[in-house]
Design a protein around this motif. Structure first.
Motif, short mmCIF file in Angstrom:
data_model
loop_
_atom_site.label_atom_id
_atom_site.label_comp_id
_atom_site.label_asym_id
_atom_site.label_seq_id
_atom_site.Cartn_x
_atom_site.Cartn_y
_atom_site.Cartn_z
N ILE A 86 0.92 -1.13 -0.06
CA ILE A 86 0.03 -0.17 0.09
C ILE A 86 0.95 1.39 0.06
CG2 ILE A 86 -1.68 1.08 1.13
CD1 ILE A 86 -2.35 -1.73 2.81
N ARG A 139 -6.52 -4.04 7.92
CA ARG A 139 -7.80 -4.78 7.34
C ARG A 139 -6.90 -5.99 6.90
NH1 ARG A 139 -12.22 -2.34 4.10
NH2 ARG A 139 -13.12 -4.51 4.32
N TRP A 147 -5.98 0.67 5.96
CA TRP A 147 -5.93 -0.42 4.93
C TRP A 147 -5.00 -1.66 5.34
CZ3 TRP A 147 -7.49 -0.12 -0.63
CH2 TRP A 147 -8.29 0.70 -0.83
#
Length: 273
Positions: free
Chosen positions: A114, A211, A208
């Motif tokens: 990410i 998760r 993110w």
């Protein structure tokens, strides 16, 4: 130092590392050069990616820059110094593999990657971001590929990634014109996955990553591998020569004119030489 970080012991020029539970954060850290990707920084980023490629110690990796910008891309002086060197063409061909090798190493990391983007994300910095899985962009940020207006091709095997995300027409717009693409357009065109308030990209990337880290690791990795295989099935076939194209373009009169015009802030006069 945790046991997870031990394989990453050592000095990493241009890069800072931190670990929070199973999420590794890799920060490009050359503030004096606007996070420009010099040879040492690219080597650090490549080796880090290779060391963690199949590691079971991490569940997600965040790539970020400074709080005000991600990266200014590759320093133009690096290309100029290569052209001025006495190295053979074979040696130069090996040297210019650093960028595509770095991007490929990041694309091949098994866990989800990410990117947190604040401010500008230019050239090689954007190419690196496109090699990762998700991009979080703050308001006021922009991405840009200035290579073609400077007299060179967009290499680093970036065009297949750009096309897979944005489609052929938008990929041509981004690569040909070199215009800044702001956060809203990046999200609308599929080049970024979420917009967030200025200053919040890293925190959103961390959400993110949390998760992702909560997912069962095996099917998560298998899903990433399957999607990438489908999206980039022909990528090597259409981009395997882009570093040779770069070597050709970077030795042209138009390249020298493009760089000179950029540095002196004047319109270039290209002649096809």
């Amino acid at each position: 130092m945790s046991s997870a970080m031990q394989p990453l012991d050592g000095d990493w020029p241009g890069v800072r590392l931190s670990l929070d539970d199973a999420v590794l954060t890799v920060a490009i850290d050359r503030p004096g050069a606007r996070n420009a990707l010099n040879a040492a920084t690219m080597e650090s980023l490549t080796e880090i990616a290779r060391r963690i490629r199949r590691s079971s110690a991490f569940q997600a990796v965040i790539l970020t820059g400074q709080t005000d910008y991600f990266s200014a891309g590759v320093d133009l002086q690096l290309s100029s110094s290569r052209n001025a060197s006495s190295a053979s063409l074979l040696e130069l061909r090996s040297a210019v593999a650093a960028g595509p090798d770095m991007c490929q190493a990041w694309e091949e990391i098994e866990v989800i990657t990410i990117v947190a983007i604040e401010g500008f994300c230019v050239g090689g910095g954007f190419a690196l971001a496109l090699a990762c899985d998700f991009r979080i962009m703050a308001e006021g940020a922009f991405a840009r590929l200035p290579e073609v207006p400077l007299g060179m091709n967009m290499s680093w095997r970036t065009l297949p990634r750009l096309t897979a995300l944005a489609g052929p027409a938008r990929a041509k717009q981004v690569a040909l014109f070199g215009d800044p693409v702001d956060t809203a357009r990046c999200v609308a065109w599929g080049l970024a996955d979420m917009a967030c308030p200025k200053g919040g990209a890293l925190a959103e990337a961390q959400r993110w990553a949390a998760r992702v880290a909560a997912l069962p690791p095996l099917p998560a990795r298998m899903t990433k591998e399957a999607v990438n295989a489908a999206a980039f099935a022909n990528a090597a076939a259409v981009s395997f020569m882009d570093r040779d194209q770069y070597l050709l373009a970077s030795r042209s009169e138009d390249f020298r004119e493009g760089v000179s015009a950029f540095l002196t802030k004047r319109p270039p006069e290209f002649k096809g030489n």
